[in-house]
Write a protein that holds these residues in place. Structure first.
Motif, PDB file in Angstrom:
ATOM      1  N   GLY A 285       0.808  -1.219   0.000  1.00 17.37           N
ATOM      2  CA  GLY A 285       0.000   0.000   0.000  1.00 17.37           C
ATOM      3  C   GLY A 285       0.833   1.257   0.000  1.00 17.37           C
ATOM      4  N   TRP A 286       2.035   1.177  -0.544  1.00 17.40           N
ATOM      5  CA  TRP A 286       2.920   2.354  -0.533  1.00 17.40           C
ATOM      6  C   TRP A 286       2.567   3.364  -1.624  1.00 17.40           C
ATOM      7  N   GLY A 287       1.638   3.032  -2.483  1.00 16.15           N
ATOM      8  CA  GLY A 287       1.189   4.030  -3.448  1.00 16.15           C
ATOM      9  C   GLY A 287       1.908   3.963  -4.789  1.00 16.15           C
ATOM     10  N   ASP A 288       1.365   4.747  -5.714  1.00 12.70           N
ATOM     11  CA  ASP A 288       1.863   4.723  -7.091  1.00 12.70           C
ATOM     12  C   ASP A 288       3.289   5.241  -7.232  1.00 12.70           C
ATOM     13  N   ASN A 289       3.693   6.137  -6.334  1.00 14.06           N
ATOM     14  CA  ASN A 289       5.044   6.692  -6.467  1.00 14.06           C
ATOM     15  C   ASN A 289       6.103   5.675  -6.103  1.00 14.06           C
ATOM     16  N   ALA A 290       5.818   4.883  -5.081  1.00 10.58           N
ATOM     17  CA  ALA A 290       6.757   3.831  -4.704  1.00 10.58           C
ATOM     18  C   ALA A 290       6.860   2.817  -5.843  1.00 10.58           C
ATOM     19  N   ALA A 292       6.288   3.366  -9.019  1.00  9.37           N
ATOM     20  CA  ALA A 292       7.019   3.986 -10.131  1.00  9.37           C
ATOM     21  C   ALA A 292       8.519   3.992  -9.851  1.00  9.37           C
ATOM     22  N   ALA A 293       8.894   4.153  -8.598  1.00 13.87           N
ATOM     23  CA  ALA A 293      10.321   4.130  -8.241  1.00 13.87           C
ATOM     24  C   ALA A 293      10.910   2.747  -8.515  1.00 13.87           C
ATOM     25  N   MET A 295       9.811   0.594 -10.658  1.00 11.17           N
ATOM     26  CA  MET A 295       9.862   0.400 -12.105  1.00 11.17           C
ATOM     27  C   MET A 295      11.049   1.152 -12.713  1.00 11.17           C
ATOM     28  N   ARG A 296      11.277   2.357 -12.237  1.00  8.79           N
ATOM     29  CA  ARG A 296      12.411   3.147 -12.742  1.00  8.79           C
ATOM     30  C   ARG A 296      13.736   2.442 -12.440  1.00  8.79           C
ATOM     31  N   ALA A 333       1.435  -3.317 -14.571  1.00  7.11           N
ATOM     32  CA  ALA A 333       0.058  -2.811 -14.450  1.00  7.11           C
ATOM     33  C   ALA A 333      -0.910  -3.964 -14.222  1.00  7.11           C
TER      34      ALA A 333
ATOM     35  N   ALA B 205       8.331  11.757  -8.923  1.00  2.00           N
ATOM     36  CA  ALA B 205       7.066  11.076  -8.700  1.00  2.00           C
ATOM     37  C   ALA B 205       6.768  11.129  -7.200  1.00  2.00           C
ATOM     38  N   GLU B 210       1.943  11.239   0.729  1.00  2.00           N
ATOM     39  CA  GLU B 210       2.660   9.959   0.807  1.00  2.00           C
ATOM     40  C   GLU B 210       4.088  10.170   1.291  1.00  2.00           C
ATOM     41  N   LYS B 215       6.116   7.039   3.049  1.00  2.00           N
ATOM     42  CA  LYS B 215       6.039   5.961   2.068  1.00  2.00           C
ATOM     43  C   LYS B 215       7.175   6.167   1.071  1.00  2.00           C
ATOM     44  N   PHE B 216       7.798   5.084   0.695  1.00  6.42           N
ATOM     45  CA  PHE B 216       8.992   5.154  -0.153  1.00  6.42           C
ATOM     46  C   PHE B 216       8.711   5.817  -1.504  1.00  6.42           C
ATOM     47  N   GLU B 218      11.017   8.334  -4.804  1.00  4.66           N
ATOM     48  CA  GLU B 218      12.278   8.921  -5.274  1.00  4.66           C
ATOM     49  C   GLU B 218      12.014  10.321  -5.814  1.00  4.66           C
ATOM     50  N   THR B 330       3.432   7.462 -12.827  1.00  9.45           N
ATOM     51  CA  THR B 330       2.490   7.757 -11.743  1.00  9.45           C
ATOM     52  C   THR B 330       1.284   8.542 -12.257  1.00  9.45           C
TER      53      THR B 330
END
Lengths: 418, 418
Positions: A285-290, A292-293, A295-296, A333, B205, B210, B215-216, B218, B330
């Motif tokens: 549940g860390w969210g989309d930014n985590a 995306a990190a 994935m990057r 996804a 992102a 968050e 939450k993690f 970057e 994101t």
């Protein structure tokens, strides 16, 4: 020893195979019909394999042989692993007078212009001709498209060796690579070596059914033949990037031609490891930014892996192509690796249990690849240079927890202020 | 005329501002404390702005001034646009003897160590000191962090001009850029020019809440000062990439330091246009592969835009950094631009209607940026070189439909076989 040296050493030892001479992926694409005298013959196209993805590709090939009659013979032979198939009475083409008994799948495909078993409800162009004889299917074909389950590649090549024209060229649509502690083997290389021809690779963010339904997507084809092949006779159109693009590109299936076969193939395997990592983080549940990190970092580790172990790999194959960044995005996804990893964290249960429940006995590709990649890296003392892939493996074998991921990534960051 | 020449011409005309001399983003990061004699003074940090994102950043800054007492003074001054605020009686720190009447927001922040209005339920370190006087907040601060709504930047700079130390350096956390037919202006450049100092940029992102919840994620910080600045006195630690990383990097907030300020800032604006395109495609039900294709093309168009109009832009800022590929991922996963575009297609209604319903009077950034970017490109005759951004604009103004996207992208593909 430098990583390049490691790669060269491994290649000399026959374990790692590269995709031929390095060439710029931005080299101009020549037009197939302008380099020589007007060709008097046309290429015959054969596809080896008729599963879900094979049939979707056969549809594309047949549409394009029709669209470009100056380059290709119309008929596309599709080798079918023959089996008996009972057409369900619910099928809209079911005719009791013809279909009350099981029939040969190849006959049904040719009768109904549809692969009723593996790609149902999709009309195949009538110039797709199913052929249960592999030798008949490949006879005189100068363009061979391989699209079979990877475990059959070797045996099929043994069967057709000596029965293809020596100037044939091939494209492998088989996803991924073979990873073992000894090395990495590309299916395109196995095909090329066994048949004594050159084979490139196709990979991208493609799902067979969506492609068959003509939903828009993109793919990457890598083709970089050495200069030492048996030349294709002058009467044929030149087999170059432009020709392959004419054979594969459709309004709904955009093709990008590059030279990096190894990078194109690697993405399809390594992305599954990253997708598991993304699923773990999603499960927290860390969210989309985590996510995306992850994935990057994943794209950069895939790229590092390619550059470290294959001299011919190009950075941009991973960061810019459909077979790299786009395929990774799709897998993170909605792919099954991501999904099972997410459920595993959410439910606090081992991923093997989730896999058994969700996949009906099928195996997750990502967990296997994570293990294989780890063994490969460990054998070369390179685990620490791939902190994300290593973290995914450690979590899978319960030597680390998902909470550790940010720290494990930071520890390996050389510019970290830790 | 080459695109580089266009960029240079525009810059000479004062319209496009670049981010200083080009420098390799892989330049080694020196350690702040090793280049000179041991410093005898410490940097004072001020943050201008105390909204949602400003407060989340203030928390990070204050954690790091505590963690690195040899580099920074502990106290982080946070300028608060003063207002009266009535603490709700439901707030867990509500005390009827103190909070029955509205109080100054700055007083509440300092009393409760929490920005109760803009970042509620997140404990701020006690060394975050809210200050309603902007001149007091920035006094003697050698490190200035800007985090205000973009429409206030210019006025705030006018207010503090002449009241900051001449050797101050700044980082702008303000997302995006200002696009008009005349040119593109970076907020970091506006700040730097108005104050006579150098200002870099932070983007990634990141969602404020968050980040505040640890939450993690970057982020990317771009910092590339020219050599002509008023030097920072020798008694201070050198202000370089390492110092900024010490100030911003946290175990849950990983910082990548680069030199490309323009690229870092552009990503935050252009991604919103791409997210609308991804939402359109999602709304058609074309699946994850179509969406990944749009995102891939989007990354490349963002990169092309940067390289065409800013000499200092680097390809990898878009393809490899959090401010590029990760922020785009994101935004296309859960952002409001994507969401409204998707609903617009699904419901067959103009996006303006969806926007009005979903956003409670707020405006979508992406529709505005799509228009501005189109005007900018049209003024330079470059519309056709950015087929995706142009398609999004045309769909928004009803000159094209979403079904046209694959064709519009293929038409512009120079290697297309169309």
């Amino acid at each position: 020893m430098s990583s390049r040296a490691v790669a060269r050493l491994a290649r000399v030892a026959g374990h790692i195979t590269a995709s031929g001479p390095s060439a710029s992926s931005s080299a101009p694409v020549s037009t197939a019909t302008t380099r020589r005298m007007a060709p008097t013959r046309k290429h015959k196209v054969a596809i080896i394999g008729s599963g879900n993805w094979g049939s979707a590709i056969a549809k594309i090939l047949a549409e394009n042989t029709t669209a470009h009659p100056h380059l290709f013979e119309s008929e596309v032979r599709m080798w079918v692993f023959e089996e008996d198939y009972q057409l369900p009475s619910s099928h809209k083409k079911y005719d009791a007078s013809k279909h009350s008994q099981p029939k040969k799948l190849s006959s049904l495909i040719n009768e109904l212009n549809e692969n009723v078993k593996y790609l149902p409800n999709i009309a195949l162009p009538p110039n797709v001709v199913a052929d249960p004889s592999i030798l008949s299917a490949v006879k005189d074909a100068s363009l061979l498209i391989f699209n079979v389950p990877h475990q059959f590649v070797s045996k099929i090549c043994d069967q057709i060796h000596g029965h293809i024209v020596p100037y044939a060229r091939a494209i492998s649509c088989i996803k991924g690579v073979d990873v073992s502690p000894e090395g990495i083997s590309l299916f395109s290389d196995v095909i090329g070596r066994k048949l004594g021809i050159y084979c490139g690779a196709l990979s991208g963010a493609n799902i067979a059914n969506e492609v068959a339904e003509e939903k828009f997507c993109e793919t990457t084809i890598a083709y970089d033949p050495p200069g030492t092949l048996t030349p294709c006779p002058e009467e044929f159109p030149v087999i170059d990037h432009s020709l392959w693009k004419h054979l594969f590109h459709r309004p709904y299936f955009h093709v990008s031609m590059i030279h990096d076969v190894a990078g194109t193939s690697l993405g399809g395997a390594l992305k599954n490891v990253i997708a598991i990592g993304a699923g773990f983080v999603d499960g927290m549940g860390w969210g989309d930014n985590a996510k995306a990190a992850i994935m990057r970092v994943g794209i950069l580790e895939m790229r590092k892996f390619g550059l470290m172990f294959f001299d011919s790999c190009k950075s941009e194959t991973f960061t810019e192509e459909s077979c790299g960044v786009a395929d990774l995005i799709t897998s993170c996804a909605g792919g099954r690796n991501h999904k099972c990893a997410k459920l595993s964290v959410e439910q606090g249960r081992p991923i093997e249990e989730i896999e058994a429940e969700v996949l009906n006995g099928q195996k997750l590709q990502g967990t296997l690849t994570a293990l294989e990649v780890n063994e490969f890296l460990r054998a070369r003392g390179k685990e620490n240079e791939f902190p994300l892939m290593t973290a995914v493996h450690k979590i899978l074998i319960r030597e680390a927890s998902v909470e550790d991921i940010p720290r494990l990534l930071a520890d390996a960051d050389h510019t970290s202020t830790a």
